[in-house]
Design a protein around this motif. Sequence first.
Motif, PDB file in Angstrom:
ATOM      1  N   ALA A  86     -21.816 -23.379  30.986  1.00  0.00           N
ATOM      2  CA  ALA A  86     -22.237 -22.010  30.705  1.00  0.00           C
ATOM      3  C   ALA A  86     -21.053 -21.155  30.238  1.00  0.00           C
ATOM      4  O   ALA A  86     -19.926 -21.317  30.719  1.00  0.00           O
ATOM      5  CB  ALA A  86     -22.858 -21.393  31.957  1.00  0.00           C
ATOM      6  N   ALA A  87     -21.336 -20.254  29.320  1.00  0.00           N
ATOM      7  CA  ALA A  87     -20.299 -19.395  28.730  1.00  0.00           C
ATOM      8  C   ALA A  87     -19.506 -18.641  29.792  1.00  0.00           C
ATOM      9  O   ALA A  87     -18.280 -18.518  29.675  1.00  0.00           O
ATOM     10  CB  ALA A  87     -20.929 -18.424  27.736  1.00  0.00           C
ATOM     11  N   ASP A  88     -20.170 -18.148  30.834  1.00  0.00           N
ATOM     12  CA  ASP A  88     -19.441 -17.369  31.844  1.00  0.00           C
ATOM     13  C   ASP A  88     -18.493 -18.230  32.678  1.00  0.00           C
ATOM     14  O   ASP A  88     -17.570 -17.719  33.295  1.00  0.00           O
ATOM     15  CB  ASP A  88     -20.386 -16.569  32.735  1.00  0.00           C
ATOM     16  CG  ASP A  88     -21.351 -17.425  33.540  1.00  0.00           C
ATOM     17  OD1 ASP A  88     -21.441 -18.649  33.303  1.00  0.00           O
ATOM     18  OD2 ASP A  88     -22.033 -16.863  34.406  1.00  0.00           O
ATOM     19  N   ALA A  89     -18.678 -19.562  32.644  1.00  0.00           N
ATOM     20  CA  ALA A  89     -17.791 -20.461  33.386  1.00  0.00           C
ATOM     21  C   ALA A  89     -16.544 -20.834  32.583  1.00  0.00           C
ATOM     22  O   ALA A  89     -15.642 -21.489  33.111  1.00  0.00           O
ATOM     23  CB  ALA A  89     -18.544 -21.720  33.796  1.00  0.00           C
ATOM     24  N   ILE A  90     -16.505 -20.425  31.324  1.00  0.00           N
ATOM     25  CA  ILE A  90     -15.335 -20.688  30.471  1.00  0.00           C
ATOM     26  C   ILE A  90     -14.832 -19.387  29.862  1.00  0.00           C
ATOM     27  O   ILE A  90     -14.266 -19.369  28.767  1.00  0.00           O
ATOM     28  CB  ILE A  90     -15.656 -21.725  29.361  1.00  0.00           C
ATOM     29  CG1 ILE A  90     -16.888 -21.303  28.563  1.00  0.00           C
ATOM     30  CG2 ILE A  90     -15.802 -23.112  29.960  1.00  0.00           C
ATOM     31  CD1 ILE A  90     -17.133 -22.102  27.319  1.00  0.00           C
ATOM     32  N   SER A  91     -15.009 -18.303  30.593  1.00  0.00           N
ATOM     33  CA  SER A  91     -14.687 -16.972  30.063  1.00  0.00           C
ATOM     34  C   SER A  91     -13.190 -16.718  29.911  1.00  0.00           C
ATOM     35  O   SER A  91     -12.795 -15.832  29.176  1.00  0.00           O
ATOM     36  CB  SER A  91     -15.313 -15.894  30.934  1.00  0.00           C
ATOM     37  OG  SER A  91     -14.823 -15.998  32.262  1.00  0.00           O
TER      38      SER A  91
END
Length: 115
Positions: A86-91
């Motif tokens: 998920a995008a928020d986990a690689i922010s």
Amino acid sequence: MTPEQTELVERIRALIADEPVQREGSMFGGRSFMVNEKMIVSALRDGDLLVRVDADRHDEILTRPGAMQAEMGSGRDMGPGWIEVAADAISDDERLSSWIGIAMDYNRIVTSGRS
């Protein structure tokens, strides 16, 4: 490309800039990055990341924050070795770099012929 995908592509390019044999192209509905002719990651349209990992470590890696089984279309599991993050986990670049590191670990195994 979407703004989310464009940003992720730029971040990936910066993180793999020192890899000697790399290229990118459109695959899996995203902008995919290959090192030594093997895909490592793909920046998806929504800013998520598709990551190629060692199938033997799939279940272990799947427990990481933001990781989920990758699907090719709704309900079509891509199988072991394919994880979507998920995008928020690689922010931040540290977390993105960690995922690229996992993909590169597998890439080195595959390109050395030990897989």
